[in-house]
Design an enzyme around this catalytic site. Structure first.
Site, PDB file in Angstrom:
ATOM      1  N   SER A 125     -19.486  31.420 -19.633  1.00  0.00           N
ATOM      2  CA  SER A 125     -19.224  30.210 -20.402  1.00  0.00           C
ATOM      3  C   SER A 125     -19.211  30.518 -21.887  1.00  0.00           C
ATOM      4  O   SER A 125     -19.918  31.423 -22.360  1.00  0.00           O
ATOM      5  CB  SER A 125     -20.336  29.204 -20.093  1.00  0.00           C
ATOM      6  N   TYR A 150     -29.976  27.028 -18.604  1.00  0.00           N
ATOM      7  CA  TYR A 150     -28.643  27.216 -18.005  1.00  0.00           C
ATOM      8  C   TYR A 150     -27.836  28.238 -18.806  1.00  0.00           C
ATOM      9  O   TYR A 150     -27.296  29.202 -18.259  1.00  0.00           O
ATOM     10  CB  TYR A 150     -27.879  25.881 -17.928  1.00  0.00           C
ATOM     11  N   LYS A 154     -26.309  32.423 -18.019  1.00  0.00           N
ATOM     12  CA  LYS A 154     -24.978  33.021 -18.201  1.00  0.00           C
ATOM     13  C   LYS A 154     -25.100  34.305 -19.034  1.00  0.00           C
ATOM     14  O   LYS A 154     -24.456  35.312 -18.746  1.00  0.00           O
ATOM     15  CB  LYS A 154     -24.021  32.031 -18.866  1.00  0.00           C
TER      16      LYS A 154
HETATM   17  N1  LIG Z   1     -17.534  23.020 -15.282  1.00  0.00           N
HETATM   18  C1  LIG Z   1     -17.830  23.557 -16.456  1.00  0.00           C
HETATM   19  O1  LIG Z   1     -17.778  22.900 -17.500  1.00  0.00           O
HETATM   20  C2  LIG Z   1     -18.199  25.011 -16.553  1.00  0.00           C
HETATM   21  C3  LIG Z   1     -18.133  25.664 -17.788  1.00  0.00           C
HETATM   22  C4  LIG Z   1     -18.485  27.010 -17.879  1.00  0.00           C
HETATM   23  C5  LIG Z   1     -18.918  27.694 -16.746  1.00  0.00           C
HETATM   24  N2  LIG Z   1     -18.997  27.033 -15.557  1.00  0.00           N
HETATM   25  C6  LIG Z   1     -19.478  27.770 -14.377  1.00  0.00           C
HETATM   26  O2  LIG Z   1     -18.434  27.807 -13.407  1.00  0.00           O
HETATM   27  C7  LIG Z   1     -18.984  27.814 -12.102  1.00  0.00           C
HETATM   28  C8  LIG Z   1     -18.362  26.692 -11.274  1.00  0.00           C
HETATM   29  O3  LIG Z   1     -18.563  25.466 -11.947  1.00  0.00           O
HETATM   30  P1  LIG Z   1     -18.057  24.090 -11.345  1.00  0.00           P
HETATM   31  O4  LIG Z   1     -17.829  23.185 -12.501  1.00  0.00           O
HETATM   32  O5  LIG Z   1     -16.979  24.317 -10.368  1.00  0.00           O
HETATM   33  O6  LIG Z   1     -19.389  23.623 -10.618  1.00  0.00           O
HETATM   34  P2  LIG Z   1     -19.604  22.935  -9.165  1.00  0.00           P
HETATM   35  O7  LIG Z   1     -21.010  22.481  -9.115  1.00  0.00           O
HETATM   36  O8  LIG Z   1     -18.525  21.952  -8.905  1.00  0.00           O
HETATM   37  O9  LIG Z   1     -19.403  24.189  -8.187  1.00  0.00           O
HETATM   38  C9  LIG Z   1     -20.439  25.074  -7.860  1.00  0.00           C
HETATM   39  C10 LIG Z   1     -20.494  25.173  -6.353  1.00  0.00           C
HETATM   40  O10 LIG Z   1     -21.518  26.111  -5.981  1.00  0.00           O
HETATM   41  C11 LIG Z   1     -22.243  25.593  -4.887  1.00  0.00           C
HETATM   42  N3  LIG Z   1     -23.571  26.227  -4.923  1.00  0.00           N
HETATM   43  C12 LIG Z   1     -24.543  26.068  -5.857  1.00  0.00           C
HETATM   44  N4  LIG Z   1     -25.623  26.796  -5.525  1.00  0.00           N
HETATM   45  C13 LIG Z   1     -25.333  27.440  -4.373  1.00  0.00           C
HETATM   46  C14 LIG Z   1     -26.052  28.334  -3.529  1.00  0.00           C
HETATM   47  N5  LIG Z   1     -27.314  28.688  -3.777  1.00  0.00           N
HETATM   48  N6  LIG Z   1     -25.441  28.799  -2.409  1.00  0.00           N
HETATM   49  C15 LIG Z   1     -24.167  28.435  -2.106  1.00  0.00           C
HETATM   50  N7  LIG Z   1     -23.451  27.586  -2.862  1.00  0.00           N
HETATM   51  C16 LIG Z   1     -24.028  27.088  -3.975  1.00  0.00           C
HETATM   52  C17 LIG Z   1     -22.247  24.084  -5.089  1.00  0.00           C
HETATM   53  O11 LIG Z   1     -22.435  23.352  -3.881  1.00  0.00           O
HETATM   54  C18 LIG Z   1     -20.862  23.845  -5.682  1.00  0.00           C
HETATM   55  O12 LIG Z   1     -19.904  23.560  -4.681  1.00  0.00           O
HETATM   56  C19 LIG Z   1     -20.500  27.704 -12.275  1.00  0.00           C
HETATM   57  O13 LIG Z   1     -21.039  29.003 -12.240  1.00  0.00           O
HETATM   58  C20 LIG Z   1     -20.641  27.102 -13.649  1.00  0.00           C
HETATM   59  O14 LIG Z   1     -21.863  27.451 -14.256  1.00  0.00           O
HETATM   60  C21 LIG Z   1     -18.638  25.719 -15.422  1.00  0.00           C
HETATM   61  O1  LIG Z   2     -20.640  10.882 -22.811  1.00  0.00           O
HETATM   62  C1  LIG Z   2     -20.268  11.765 -23.591  1.00  0.00           C
HETATM   63  C2  LIG Z   2     -20.171  13.119 -23.194  1.00  0.00           C
HETATM   64  C3  LIG Z   2     -19.784  14.066 -24.128  1.00  0.00           C
HETATM   65  N1  LIG Z   2     -19.507  13.701 -25.408  1.00  0.00           N
HETATM   66  C4  LIG Z   2     -19.084  14.722 -26.388  1.00  0.00           C
HETATM   67  O2  LIG Z   2     -17.952  15.398 -25.851  1.00  0.00           O
HETATM   68  C5  LIG Z   2     -17.956  16.770 -26.219  1.00  0.00           C
HETATM   69  C6  LIG Z   2     -17.888  17.597 -24.959  1.00  0.00           C
HETATM   70  O3  LIG Z   2     -19.084  17.414 -24.216  1.00  0.00           O
HETATM   71  P1  LIG Z   2     -19.277  17.967 -22.735  1.00  0.00           P
HETATM   72  O4  LIG Z   2     -18.145  17.538 -21.884  1.00  0.00           O
HETATM   73  O5  LIG Z   2     -20.659  17.589 -22.296  1.00  0.00           O
HETATM   74  O6  LIG Z   2     -19.120  19.538 -22.914  1.00  0.00           O
HETATM   75  P2  LIG Z   2     -20.013  20.589 -23.724  1.00  0.00           P
HETATM   76  O7  LIG Z   2     -21.180  19.963 -24.323  1.00  0.00           O
HETATM   77  O8  LIG Z   2     -19.068  21.307 -24.629  1.00  0.00           O
HETATM   78  O9  LIG Z   2     -20.526  21.558 -22.553  1.00  0.00           O
HETATM   79  C7  LIG Z   2     -19.696  21.921 -21.428  1.00  0.00           C
HETATM   80  O10 LIG Z   2     -18.946  23.043 -21.699  1.00  0.00           O
HETATM   81  C8  LIG Z   2     -19.701  24.238 -21.924  1.00  0.00           C
HETATM   82  C9  LIG Z   2     -18.722  25.341 -22.204  1.00  0.00           C
HETATM   83  O11 LIG Z   2     -17.922  25.574 -21.091  1.00  0.00           O
HETATM   84  C10 LIG Z   2     -20.565  24.544 -20.704  1.00  0.00           C
HETATM   85  O12 LIG Z   2     -21.359  25.649 -20.982  1.00  0.00           O
HETATM   86  C11 LIG Z   2     -21.451  23.357 -20.393  1.00  0.00           C
HETATM   87  O13 LIG Z   2     -22.156  23.636 -19.213  1.00  0.00           O
HETATM   88  C12 LIG Z   2     -20.578  22.141 -20.201  1.00  0.00           C
HETATM   89  O14 LIG Z   2     -21.388  21.001 -19.949  1.00  0.00           O
HETATM   90  C13 LIG Z   2     -19.244  16.974 -27.017  1.00  0.00           C
HETATM   91  O15 LIG Z   2     -18.934  16.878 -28.367  1.00  0.00           O
HETATM   92  C14 LIG Z   2     -20.124  15.786 -26.630  1.00  0.00           C
HETATM   93  O16 LIG Z   2     -20.996  15.391 -27.655  1.00  0.00           O
HETATM   94  C15 LIG Z   2     -19.596  12.376 -25.810  1.00  0.00           C
HETATM   95  O17 LIG Z   2     -19.341  12.060 -26.968  1.00  0.00           O
HETATM   96  N2  LIG Z   2     -19.977  11.458 -24.889  1.00  0.00           N
END
Ligand SMILES: NC(=O)c1ccc[n+]([C@@H]2O[C@H](COP(=O)([O-])OP(=O)(O)OC[C@H]3O[C@@H](n4cnc5c(N)ncnc54)[C@H](O)[C@@H]3O)[C@@H](O)[C@H]2O)c1
Ligand SMILES: O=c1ccn([C@@H]2O[C@H](COP(=O)(O)OP(=O)(O)O[C@H]3O[C@H](CO)[C@@H](O)[C@H](O)[C@H]3O)[C@@H](O)[C@H]2O)c(=O)[nH]1
Length: 338
Positions: A125, A150, A154
């Site tokens: 991330s 969290y 990463k």
């Molecule tokens: N969505 C974001 O904003 C974002 C940003 C940066 C990084 N990531 C990373 O990307 C990856 C996927 O994110 P996502 O948004 O698809 O999340 P998500 O929660 O939708 O997907 C994660 C999946 O992993 C499964 N899981 C969790 N723990 C498990 C375990 N112990 N065994 C088997 N399955 C398990 C959950 O059931 C879920 O389906 C994560 O590693 C997350 O940290 C997400």
């Molecule tokens: O109800 C809300 C939610 C978010 N925000 C704003 O929207 C922007 C984006 O917020 P959000 O969607 O929560 O994303 P981030 O805070 O940038 O964090 C996300 O993106 C990161 C980079 O991928 C990941 O590490 C985090 O897990 C994921 O939550 C930020 O300025 C927040 O302050 C609002 O104003 N109102």
């Protein structure tokens, strides 16, 4: 060629399974359904015409992971999405996050280290950069102390992979540092399904738009940005999914320059919160009910990617605009609430 996708029922995982199957890979999904529903398999099948193999396993159970790899010795690549991802919850329950995000990673790498060769893609991330000193953020920007357990998982996860690759010649890995993923598949068969109140901006906007939430709170309009609200790099989930496929192909084809590499995955364009709201209003034709409130603790002012290295090395570039990604999120929200 058989690829394991952990967390393959989740938001980003399910879209990646679709792209892998579209490219002809045989996919096996492991998910414990802690943050996903088995019905996602139907969505994947509807889009691709092929149901991926699914095994419901909790990756924290090491013996089950070992046993899985004994049964699937022909797995050549792993895309490891499985993790817990709620920043706030990680502050409350750090050990849960260290166990689920670090423990499962270690088990996975132990199994892959037993093989003669393996390719591994890790979900990292842009949170590792914290508030970077310069924009756009390149991969060489320093990793800043994590703001939450969290975020720390990463950073530590990347270090564990790097250290393991150094001493494991057959293991090749890529960490993809995602910026802000959003949207849903254009078919509306799969999308983002947050449990409870969404913590992220886009699902909160679409849920407010559809009437599930009364009002969006915009966290602060006194940041040093064009309109005072925070800037992020919103990347369409299908573009992000495709980045995983090309990263995997780089490793499988032996085109990597090092056995551990890191790439930013973003669009290269920053958008403010108010610009994201405007995009929603444009594609939905609805006014969004929102109010400006205090800043959210821990938020950084600005983060958007320099994608030069990913563009050049992976031959990948985000294709979709914010409006297109927002339209897909809105279509999906309307479909699941209808
Ligand atoms: N969505 C974001 O904003 C974002 C940003 C940066 C990084 N990531 C990373 O990307 C990856 C996927 O994110 P996502 O948004 O698809 O999340 P998500 O929660 O939708 O997907 C994660 C999946 O992993 C499964 N899981 C969790 N723990 C498990 C375990 N112990 N065994 C088997 N399955 C398990 C959950 O059931 C879920 O389906 C994560 O590693 C997350 O940290 C997400
Ligand atoms: O109800 C809300 C939610 C978010 N925000 C704003 O929207 C922007 C984006 O917020 P959000 O969607 O929560 O994303 P981030 O805070 O940038 O964090 C996300 O993106 C990161 C980079 O991928 C990941 O590490 C985090 O897990 C994921 O939550 C930020 O300025 C927040 O302050 C609002 O104003 N109102």
């Amino acid at each position: 060629m058989k690829i394991l996708v952990t967390g393959g029922l989740g938001f980003i995982g399910s879209h990646t399974v679709v792209e892998l199957q579209n490219e002809g890979y045989e996919v096996v999904i492991i998910d414990d359904c802690s943050n996903a529903d088995e019905k996602v398999l139907d969505g994947i099948t509807a889009i691709t015409g092929k149901k991926p193999v699914f095994e419901k396993i909790d990756l924290k159970e090491r013996s089950k992971v070992e046993e899985f790899f004994k049964r699937h010795q022909d797995i050549e690549g792993v895309i490891h999405f499985a993790a817990s991802k709620a920043v706030g919850e990680s502050v409350e329950k750090p050990l849960l996050y260290y166990e689920n995000n670090i423990g499962t990673l270690v088990y996975m790498l132990k199994e892959l280290s037993k093989k003669n060769s393996a390719s591994f893609i890790f979900s990292s991330s842009c949170t590792v950069y914290g508030q970077a000193d310069t924009m756009p953020i390149t991969e060489n920007a320093p990793v800043k102390p994590a703001e939450s357990p969290y975020g720390n998982t990463k950073q530590i996860g990347e270090e564990i992979i790097r250290d393991t690759c150094k001493v494991t010649p057959g293991l090749n890995a890529i960490a993809l540092r995602y910026f802000n993923p959003m949207g849903a598949h254009p078919s509306s068969e799969i999308g983002e399904l947050p449990i409870g109140v969404p913590q992220n901006l886009v699902p909160f906007i679409t849920q407010t738009g559809v009437g599930l939430r009364e009002q969006l709170s915009v966290f602060g309009d006194d940041y040093p940005t064009s309109d005072g609200t925070c800037v992020r790099d919103y990347i369409y989930v299908v573009d992000l999914a495709k980045a995983h496929v090309v990263a995997l192909q780089r490793l499988l084809g032996g085109k990597n320059k090092d056995n551990y590499e890191v790439f930013n995955v973003g669009t290269g364009k920053g958008s403010t919160v108010l610009e994201v709201i405007k995009s929603f209003e444009k594609v939905s034709g609805r006014k969004l009910n929102y109010k400006i409130v205090d800043r959210r603790p821990g938020d950084i002012t600005s983060a958007y990617a320099d994608t030069t290295i990913a563009n050049k090395e992976l031959g990948w570039k985000a294709q979709y605009t914010l409006d297109q990604a927002m339209k897909s999120a809105w279509d999906w929200e309307q479909k699941i609430r209808s």
